[in-house]
Design an enzyme around this catalytic site. Structure first.
Site, PDB file in Angstrom:
ATOM      1  N   TRP A 150       1.546 -10.617  10.188  1.00 32.14           N
ATOM      2  CA  TRP A 150       2.205 -10.232  11.451  1.00 32.14           C
ATOM      3  C   TRP A 150       1.343  -9.359  12.353  1.00 32.14           C
ATOM      4  O   TRP A 150       1.711  -9.091  13.486  1.00 32.14           O
ATOM      5  CB  TRP A 150       3.508  -9.478  11.144  1.00 32.14           C
ATOM      6  CG  TRP A 150       3.351  -8.474  10.026  1.00 32.14           C
ATOM      7  CD1 TRP A 150       3.699  -8.665   8.711  1.00 32.14           C
ATOM      8  CD2 TRP A 150       2.775  -7.160  10.081  1.00 32.14           C
ATOM      9  NE1 TRP A 150       3.376  -7.559   7.962  1.00 32.14           N
ATOM     10  CE2 TRP A 150       2.812  -6.613   8.781  1.00 32.14           C
ATOM     11  CE3 TRP A 150       2.234  -6.382  11.106  1.00 32.14           C
ATOM     12  CZ2 TRP A 150       2.331  -5.337   8.476  1.00 32.14           C
ATOM     13  CZ3 TRP A 150       1.746  -5.121  10.806  1.00 32.14           C
ATOM     14  CH2 TRP A 150       1.802  -4.608   9.512  1.00 32.14           C
ATOM     15  N   ASN A 151       0.204  -8.884  11.880  1.00 34.41           N
ATOM     16  CA  ASN A 151      -0.495  -7.848  12.657  1.00 34.41           C
ATOM     17  C   ASN A 151      -1.243  -8.384  13.878  1.00 34.41           C
ATOM     18  O   ASN A 151      -1.365  -7.689  14.880  1.00 34.41           O
ATOM     19  CB  ASN A 151      -1.418  -7.018  11.767  1.00 34.41           C
ATOM     20  CG  ASN A 151      -2.476  -7.837  11.093  1.00 34.41           C
ATOM     21  OD1 ASN A 151      -2.235  -8.981  10.758  1.00 34.41           O
ATOM     22  ND2 ASN A 151      -3.642  -7.287  10.914  1.00 34.41           N
ATOM     23  N   LYS A 174       2.518 -21.495   8.831  1.00 39.25           N
ATOM     24  CA  LYS A 174       3.672 -20.646   8.460  1.00 39.25           C
ATOM     25  C   LYS A 174       3.324 -19.213   8.878  1.00 39.25           C
ATOM     26  O   LYS A 174       2.612 -18.500   8.185  1.00 39.25           O
ATOM     27  CB  LYS A 174       3.879 -20.714   6.944  1.00 39.25           C
ATOM     28  CG  LYS A 174       5.272 -20.472   6.438  1.00 39.25           C
ATOM     29  CD  LYS A 174       5.927 -19.171   6.796  1.00 39.25           C
ATOM     30  CE  LYS A 174       5.641 -18.015   5.861  1.00 39.25           C
ATOM     31  NZ  LYS A 174       6.196 -16.739   6.359  1.00 39.25           N
ATOM     32  N   GLY A 226      -3.057 -12.299   4.129  1.00 42.33           N
ATOM     33  CA  GLY A 226      -1.933 -11.456   3.744  1.00 42.33           C
ATOM     34  C   GLY A 226      -2.316 -10.540   2.603  1.00 42.33           C
ATOM     35  O   GLY A 226      -3.493 -10.226   2.398  1.00 42.33           O
ATOM     36  N   GLY A 227      -1.314 -10.135   1.849  1.00 40.61           N
ATOM     37  CA  GLY A 227      -1.508  -9.134   0.804  1.00 40.61           C
ATOM     38  C   GLY A 227      -1.792  -9.728  -0.576  1.00 40.61           C
ATOM     39  O   GLY A 227      -1.703 -10.937  -0.790  1.00 40.61           O
ATOM     40  N   GLU A 248      -7.872 -14.386   2.847  1.00 42.00           N
ATOM     41  CA  GLU A 248      -8.271 -13.215   3.651  1.00 42.00           C
ATOM     42  C   GLU A 248      -7.267 -12.116   3.339  1.00 42.00           C
ATOM     43  O   GLU A 248      -6.146 -12.139   3.836  1.00 42.00           O
ATOM     44  CB  GLU A 248      -8.221 -13.564   5.145  1.00 42.00           C
ATOM     45  CG  GLU A 248      -9.237 -14.571   5.592  1.00 42.00           C
ATOM     46  CD  GLU A 248     -10.666 -14.083   5.438  1.00 42.00           C
ATOM     47  OE1 GLU A 248     -10.904 -12.888   5.224  1.00 42.00           O
ATOM     48  OE2 GLU A 248     -11.566 -14.937   5.518  1.00 42.00           O
ATOM     49  N   LEU A 249      -7.684 -11.167   2.522  1.00 40.12           N
ATOM     50  CA  LEU A 249      -6.711 -10.193   2.024  1.00 40.12           C
ATOM     51  C   LEU A 249      -6.977  -8.803   2.603  1.00 40.12           C
ATOM     52  O   LEU A 249      -7.533  -8.677   3.673  1.00 40.12           O
ATOM     53  CB  LEU A 249      -6.730 -10.210   0.495  1.00 40.12           C
ATOM     54  CG  LEU A 249      -6.609 -11.636  -0.102  1.00 40.12           C
ATOM     55  CD1 LEU A 249      -6.688 -11.613  -1.605  1.00 40.12           C
ATOM     56  CD2 LEU A 249      -5.321 -12.311   0.369  1.00 40.12           C
ATOM     57  N   CYS A 282      -6.643  -5.278   8.748  1.00 35.17           N
ATOM     58  CA  CYS A 282      -7.230  -5.411   7.413  1.00 35.17           C
ATOM     59  C   CYS A 282      -8.610  -4.753   7.343  1.00 35.17           C
ATOM     60  O   CYS A 282      -9.058  -4.362   6.280  1.00 35.17           O
ATOM     61  CB  CYS A 282      -7.352  -6.891   7.072  1.00 35.17           C
ATOM     62  SG  CYS A 282      -8.119  -7.818   8.392  1.00 35.17           S
ATOM     63  N   GLU A 380      -4.446   0.424   0.011  1.00 34.60           N
ATOM     64  CA  GLU A 380      -4.418   0.060   1.430  1.00 34.60           C
ATOM     65  C   GLU A 380      -3.096   0.548   2.035  1.00 34.60           C
ATOM     66  O   GLU A 380      -2.022   0.249   1.517  1.00 34.60           O
ATOM     67  CB  GLU A 380      -4.507  -1.457   1.591  1.00 34.60           C
ATOM     68  CG  GLU A 380      -4.559  -1.866   3.049  1.00 34.60           C
ATOM     69  CD  GLU A 380      -4.564  -3.377   3.255  1.00 34.60           C
ATOM     70  OE1 GLU A 380      -3.764  -4.060   2.596  1.00 34.60           O
ATOM     71  OE2 GLU A 380      -5.363  -3.854   4.069  1.00 34.60           O
TER      72      GLU A 380
HETATM   73  N1  LIG Z   1      -8.441 -10.195   5.702  1.00 37.09           N
HETATM   74  C1  LIG Z   1      -7.783 -10.453   6.804  1.00 37.09           C
HETATM   75  O1  LIG Z   1      -8.224 -11.203   7.671  1.00 37.09           O
HETATM   76  C2  LIG Z   1      -6.450  -9.818   7.039  1.00 37.09           C
HETATM   77  C3  LIG Z   1      -5.663  -9.403   5.976  1.00 37.09           C
HETATM   78  N2  LIG Z   1      -4.416  -8.876   6.185  1.00 37.09           N
HETATM   79  C4  LIG Z   1      -3.680  -8.374   5.026  1.00 37.09           C
HETATM   80  O2  LIG Z   1      -2.317  -8.763   5.067  1.00 37.09           O
HETATM   81  C5  LIG Z   1      -1.520  -7.788   4.435  1.00 37.09           C
HETATM   82  C6  LIG Z   1      -0.332  -7.407   5.291  1.00 37.09           C
HETATM   83  O3  LIG Z   1       0.308  -8.515   5.737  1.00 37.09           O
HETATM   84  P1  LIG Z   1       1.742  -8.975   5.192  1.00 37.09           P
HETATM   85  O4  LIG Z   1       2.232  -9.959   6.190  1.00 37.09           O
HETATM   86  O5  LIG Z   1       2.592  -7.809   4.891  1.00 37.09           O
HETATM   87  O6  LIG Z   1       1.329  -9.689   3.862  1.00 37.09           O
HETATM   88  P2  LIG Z   1       2.166 -10.693   2.974  1.00 37.09           P
HETATM   89  O7  LIG Z   1       1.251 -11.102   1.898  1.00 37.09           O
HETATM   90  O8  LIG Z   1       3.460 -10.100   2.617  1.00 37.09           O
HETATM   91  O9  LIG Z   1       2.490 -11.909   3.931  1.00 37.09           O
HETATM   92  C7  LIG Z   1       1.528 -12.725   4.530  1.00 37.09           C
HETATM   93  C8  LIG Z   1       2.106 -14.090   4.814  1.00 37.09           C
HETATM   94  O10 LIG Z   1       2.393 -14.735   3.582  1.00 37.09           O
HETATM   95  C9  LIG Z   1       3.764 -15.090   3.494  1.00 37.09           C
HETATM   96  N3  LIG Z   1       4.152 -14.972   2.096  1.00 37.09           N
HETATM   97  C10 LIG Z   1       4.724 -13.921   1.455  1.00 37.09           C
HETATM   98  N4  LIG Z   1       4.908 -14.217   0.152  1.00 37.09           N
HETATM   99  C11 LIG Z   1       4.444 -15.479  -0.031  1.00 37.09           C
HETATM  100  C12 LIG Z   1       4.352 -16.349  -1.165  1.00 37.09           C
HETATM  101  N5  LIG Z   1       4.770 -15.980  -2.383  1.00 37.09           N
HETATM  102  N6  LIG Z   1       3.830 -17.579  -0.999  1.00 37.09           N
HETATM  103  C13 LIG Z   1       3.378 -17.971   0.221  1.00 37.09           C
HETATM  104  N7  LIG Z   1       3.446 -17.197   1.321  1.00 37.09           N
HETATM  105  C14 LIG Z   1       3.959 -15.956   1.202  1.00 37.09           C
HETATM  106  C15 LIG Z   1       4.431 -14.099   4.424  1.00 37.09           C
HETATM  107  O11 LIG Z   1       5.698 -14.526   4.797  1.00 37.09           O
HETATM  108  P3  LIG Z   1       6.799 -13.463   5.320  1.00 37.09           P
HETATM  109  O12 LIG Z   1       6.102 -12.300   5.929  1.00 37.09           O
HETATM  110  O13 LIG Z   1       7.525 -14.242   6.318  1.00 37.09           O
HETATM  111  O14 LIG Z   1       7.576 -13.069   4.126  1.00 37.09           O
HETATM  112  C16 LIG Z   1       3.436 -14.062   5.552  1.00 37.09           C
HETATM  113  O15 LIG Z   1       3.543 -15.195   6.367  1.00 37.09           O
HETATM  114  C17 LIG Z   1      -2.415  -6.604   4.221  1.00 37.09           C
HETATM  115  O16 LIG Z   1      -2.841  -6.520   2.883  1.00 37.09           O
HETATM  116  C18 LIG Z   1      -3.593  -6.913   5.099  1.00 37.09           C
HETATM  117  O17 LIG Z   1      -4.768  -6.271   4.742  1.00 37.09           O
HETATM  118  C19 LIG Z   1      -3.916  -8.753   7.424  1.00 37.09           C
HETATM  119  C20 LIG Z   1      -4.663  -9.139   8.518  1.00 37.09           C
HETATM  120  C21 LIG Z   1      -5.985  -9.661   8.418  1.00 37.09           C
HETATM  121  C1  LIG Z   2     -14.780  -9.149  12.321  1.00 30.05           C
HETATM  122  C2  LIG Z   2     -13.358  -8.846  12.555  1.00 30.05           C
HETATM  123  C3  LIG Z   2     -12.434  -9.924  12.092  1.00 30.05           C
HETATM  124  C4  LIG Z   2     -10.999  -9.473  12.061  1.00 30.05           C
HETATM  125  C5  LIG Z   2     -10.055 -10.555  11.643  1.00 30.05           C
HETATM  126  C6  LIG Z   2      -8.675 -10.114  11.425  1.00 30.05           C
HETATM  127  C7  LIG Z   2      -8.325  -8.808  12.023  1.00 30.05           C
HETATM  128  C8  LIG Z   2      -7.272  -8.621  12.766  1.00 30.05           C
HETATM  129  C9  LIG Z   2      -7.028  -7.355  13.513  1.00 30.05           C
HETATM  130  O1  LIG Z   2      -7.815  -6.432  13.445  1.00 30.05           O
HETATM  131  O2  LIG Z   2      -6.003  -7.267  14.184  1.00 30.05           O
END
Ligand SMILES: NC(=O)C1=CN([C@@H]2O[C@H](COP(=O)(O)OP(=O)(O)OC[C@H]3O[C@@H](n4cnc5c(N)ncnc54)[C@H](OP(=O)(O)O)[C@@H]3O)[C@@H](O)[C@H]2O)C=CC1
Ligand SMILES: CCCCCC/C=C/C(=O)O
Length: 488
Positions: A150-151, A174, A226-227, A248-249, A282, A380
């Site tokens: 969502w960020n 999704k 995501g996470g 991408e976590l 992230c 984090e």
């Molecule tokens: N490395 C990168 O590029 C980035 C990494 N992040 C990381 O994302 C995390 C925060 O985001 P957040 O949205 O809270 O993370 P989540 O892992 O909770 O969610 C990410 C996405 O995955 C979906 N999801 C949740 N559970 C499942 C599952 N079991 N199977 C498949 N899909 C699932 C979520 O749906 P829903 O939310 O609808 O439940 C959402 O669309 C942080 O750790 C952050 O560092 C964030 C931005 C950039």
């Molecule tokens: C080299 C930067 C890549 C960032 C990708 C995801 C980050 C999202 C944000 O900062 O909102």
């Protein structure tokens, strides 16, 4: 109240069971839109549509034609940048001074990957046996599932969708249930860009929808932002069906300021690392390592500067930090701050001060008297919380910087060129910034090491991750081969 629909097989539909999710504006805490909450039936429909479109036309479409559609999409994003930025801000509270710029960055990314679409060639490979002719072709993988957080919904989507389309895949998107609106707005522009129906589909709903998508044996690639918890489930599902995965976590990125750094640049650089986007990124430079000789000076400067940050309405161009994106995240940051105090670290500024407005605000917070083993330095937080950790020398700071499960990004501030390269070489992170932080480019590959994930987004690496390599070997000789021995 805006009522969004999902985009499946070129049609705008509500969920089959007529369920929906409410979208909350984190600044005024008003519900401003509803989003369909998909069920199993909708997910199956999207998977079927994506597979049909891929096998019946899209995979044979020339790179040039794909590129034209992508360039059209880029122009539409530029034309609608104001509206898209405003909607994204309404959904997640990110300041429009950033979301607006991100729309042009997204457009740039579609153009960049469009440029590659008609240049995805293979190689001819010289073999030991000169009477054999060998070449490779790169083919699209098939149906890709793209799951985002969502960020920065549009930016995260673009990182996946642009290379996936350039390579000729069909996709099912999704977005996060906390911020789906801007992704659905992009679907309207996809529709206007003449992509064949079913090539781009978007199903909305919670994590269980992501789970259903990643469990399917009819998808061929998964890319997830995501996470860690969700990533573990997805990893297991992908392994079950042998589906390639990009992850991408999260991160707990070190930002290191040496004693010889240009502090006029390094101090704003440290702030950009943690307070931009209210720290909900992230790549946040959440661990600030300061050489012991500059700790007092830099801490004082950071305190004064962070207390002057303008918090407020994220749509106001003067606002520097908006609210936290959603209630869950807000409560999680508050809980971590409480834990930090319990652990004995000191809050230099910010913290759990009562908010003066309705919005989900957390003040820019600086933690001192902490060390790298504390939870505040290891977990984090995904919020505007900066932990300052002093160090004695290069060797110690490299060890501390790498003492993390994560390895997404890092920053080094020094005027010593040799030291900059030496430290960059030793840091375990997918991105190293030298004398800058949170700088972005569509050409530069981005992605983590260790628990920050694997695979790359952006740049040529990302494109290749959406292709599979086929090797073709032709016997040019007139030989009749020995059936009982290998031919080399
Ligand atoms: N490395 C990168 O590029 C980035 C990494 N992040 C990381 O994302 C995390 C925060 O985001 P957040 O949205 O809270 O993370 P989540 O892992 O909770 O969610 C990410 C996405 O995955 C979906 N999801 C949740 N559970 C499942 C599952 N079991 N199977 C498949 N899909 C699932 C979520 O749906 P829903 O939310 O609808 O439940 C959402 O669309 C942080 O750790 C952050 O560092 C964030 C931005 C950039
Ligand atoms: C080299 C930067 C890549 C960032 C990708 C995801 C980050 C999202 C944000 O900062 O909102």
């Amino acid at each position: 109240m805006k009522q969004y629909k999902m985009f499946i097989n070129g049609e705008w539909i509500s969920s089959a069971n007529n369920q929906f999710i409410e979208s909350l504006n984190p600044y005024n805490r008003e519900i401003w839109a509803t989003i369909p909450e998909a069920g199993k039936q909708d997910v199956e429909k999207a998977i079927e549509a994506a597979n049909y479109s891929f096998h019946n036309g899209w995979k044979q479409t020339s790179g040039y034609k794909r590129a034209r559609k992508m360039n059209k999409l880029a122009s539409l994003i530029e034309k609608n940048a104001d509206k898209l930025a405003e909607i994204e801000t309404k959904d997640n509270g990110k300041v429009t001074r950033e979301t607006y710029k991100q729309m042009f960055f997204a457009a740039r990314a579609y153009r960049f990957f469009a440029g590659y679409a008609d240049k995805i060639g293979g190689e001819t490979i010289p073999l030991d046996n000169t009477e054999m002719f060998d070449y490779t072709v790169r083919e699209p993988i098939g149906v890709a599932v793209l799951i985002t957080s969502w960020n920065s919904p549009i930016q995260l989507l673009t990182n996946k969708l642009a290379p996936a389309l350039a390579a000729g895949n069909s996709v099912i998107i999704k977005p996060s249930e906390h911020a789906s609106a801007s992704t659905l707005e992009i679907m309207k522009l996809i529709e206007q860009s003449d992509f064949p129906k079913g090539v781009v589909n978007c199903v909305t709903g919670g994590g269980e929808i992501g789970e259903l998508l990643t469990q399917s044996s009819n998808v061929s690639k998964i890319s997830f932002t995501g996470g860690l918890n969700a990533a573990r489930y997805i990893g297991k599902n992908a392994a079950e069906n042998f589906v390639p995965l990009t992850l991408e976590l999260g991160g707990k990125s070190p930002n290191i300021i040496f004693e010889d750094a240009d502090l006029e640049k390094a101090v704003p650089g440290a702030m950009a690392g943690i307070f931009a986007s209210s720290g909900q990124t992230c790549i946040a430079g959440s661990r600030l390592f300061l050489h012991e000789s500059i700790v007092d000076q830099v801490s004082k400067e950071l305190k004064v500067k962070s207390e002057n940050i303008v918090l407020g309405d994220p749509t106001d161009k003067k606002t520097e930090m908006g609210p936290i994106a959603n209630e869950t995240q807000y409560n999680s940051i508050k809980a971590m701050l409480k834990e930090t105090e319990d652990e004995g670290a000191k809050i230099l500024t910010g913290g759990l001060a009562e908010r003066k407005s309705k919005g989900l605000f957390i003040h820019p917070t600086i933690i001192v008297d902490s060390n790298n083993s504390m939870k505040v330095a290891q977990n984090e937080i995904f919020g505007p919380i900066l932990t300052i950790i002093p160090f004695k020398d290069e060797k110690e700071v490299v060890q501390l910087a790498n003492d993390s499960i994560y390895g997404l990004a890092s920053g080094i501030w020094t005027q010593n060129l040799a030291r900059a390269h030496r430290v960059a070489k030793q840091i375990e992170a997918g991105t190293v910034w030298i004398n800058t932080y949170r700088a972005s480019a569509v050409q530069a590959p981005f992605g983590g090491m260790k628990h920050s994930g694997y695979g790359k987004e952006r740049g040529l690496h990302a494109l290749l991750d959406y292709t599979k390599v086929k090797n073709v070997m032709i016997d040019l000789s007139e030989d009749v081969r020995d059936p009982f021995s290998i031919k080399i």
